[in-house]
Design a protein around this motif. Structure first.
Motif, mmCIF file in Angstrom:
data_model
loop_
_atom_site.group_PDB
_atom_site.id
_atom_site.type_symbol
_atom_site.label_atom_id
_atom_site.label_comp_id
_atom_site.label_asym_id
_atom_site.label_seq_id
_atom_site.Cartn_x
_atom_site.Cartn_y
_atom_site.Cartn_z
ATOM 1 N N SER A 1 0.836 -1.208 0.000
ATOM 2 C CA SER A 1 0.000 0.000 0.000
ATOM 3 C C SER A 1 0.866 1.252 0.000
ATOM 4 O O SER A 1 0.587 2.214 -0.715
ATOM 5 C CB SER A 1 -0.934 0.010 1.211
ATOM 6 O OG SER A 1 -1.846 -1.051 1.138
ATOM 7 N N GLU A 2 1.914 1.230 0.790
ATOM 8 C CA GLU A 2 2.819 2.383 0.831
ATOM 9 C C GLU A 2 3.550 2.546 -0.498
ATOM 10 O O GLU A 2 3.677 3.654 -1.015
ATOM 11 C CB GLU A 2 3.825 2.247 1.972
ATOM 12 C CG GLU A 2 4.695 3.483 2.098
ATOM 13 C CD GLU A 2 5.537 3.498 3.354
ATOM 14 O OE1 GLU A 2 6.534 4.256 3.355
ATOM 15 O OE2 GLU A 2 5.224 2.787 4.313
ATOM 16 N N LEU A 43 1.692 4.355 -3.175
ATOM 17 C CA LEU A 43 1.565 5.804 -3.015
ATOM 18 C C LEU A 43 2.619 6.584 -3.801
ATOM 19 O O LEU A 43 2.451 7.764 -4.052
ATOM 20 C CB LEU A 43 1.652 6.188 -1.536
ATOM 21 C CG LEU A 43 0.550 5.666 -0.625
ATOM 22 C CD1 LEU A 43 0.866 6.008 0.832
ATOM 23 C CD2 LEU A 43 -0.801 6.212 -1.039
ATOM 24 N N TYR A 44 3.700 5.928 -4.197
ATOM 25 C CA TYR A 44 4.810 6.593 -4.864
ATOM 26 C C TYR A 44 4.629 6.748 -6.367
ATOM 27 O O TYR A 44 5.485 7.316 -7.035
ATOM 28 C CB TYR A 44 6.127 5.869 -4.564
ATOM 29 C CG TYR A 44 6.591 6.075 -3.152
ATOM 30 C CD1 TYR A 44 7.363 7.177 -2.808
ATOM 31 C CD2 TYR A 44 6.226 5.184 -2.145
ATOM 32 C CE1 TYR A 44 7.773 7.383 -1.502
ATOM 33 C CE2 TYR A 44 6.632 5.379 -0.833
ATOM 34 C CZ TYR A 44 7.400 6.488 -0.519
ATOM 35 O OH TYR A 44 7.801 6.686 0.779
ATOM 36 N N MET A 83 -4.297 -2.632 -4.888
ATOM 37 C CA MET A 83 -3.206 -1.680 -5.079
ATOM 38 C C MET A 83 -2.179 -2.140 -6.117
ATOM 39 O O MET A 83 -1.329 -1.382 -6.547
ATOM 40 C CB MET A 83 -2.513 -1.357 -3.758
ATOM 41 C CG MET A 83 -1.597 -2.424 -3.212
ATOM 42 S SD MET A 83 -2.446 -3.838 -2.515
ATOM 43 C CE MET A 83 -2.912 -3.289 -0.908
#
Length: 96
Positions: A50-51, A54-55, A94
């Motif tokens: 998930s992180e 974000l990129y 995601m």
């Protein structure tokens, strides 16, 4: 809403991925890449994926082969074969 039939469409061979990457780049998409074993999916995997998502606009996840997992984690692994692990990854929202 996405349907279950769309999940296998997210799985690419290396050659197919090269063509798809070119399409995304033409659309000016920022592409993020990660890889892993993802044998027994847990909340740490979900958090890191998930992180990573974000990129950029597109998250590509490569899955270690069964032979690679055996070398890394021992003869009793993987618990789930690479086909199962790949399908599981493709089912995550995601992951592109």
């Amino acid at each position: 809403m996405k349907t279950i039939q769309a999940i296998p469409d997210k799985i690419f061979t290396l050659n197919e991925l090269k063509h798809q990457l070119n399409r995304w780049r033409l659309l000016d998409k920022k592409i993020v890449f990660t890889n892993g074993v993802f044998d027994i999916l847990h909340e740490g995997h979900i958090a890191s994926l998930s992180e990573a998502a974000l990129y950029g606009h597109i998250l590509i996840v490569a899955i270690n082969s069964d032979a690679s997992v055996k070398r890394l984690k021992g003869e009793s692994r993987p618990v789930n074969n690479e086909g199962s692990r790949t399908l599981l990854m493709a089912s995550l929202v995601m992951v592109d």
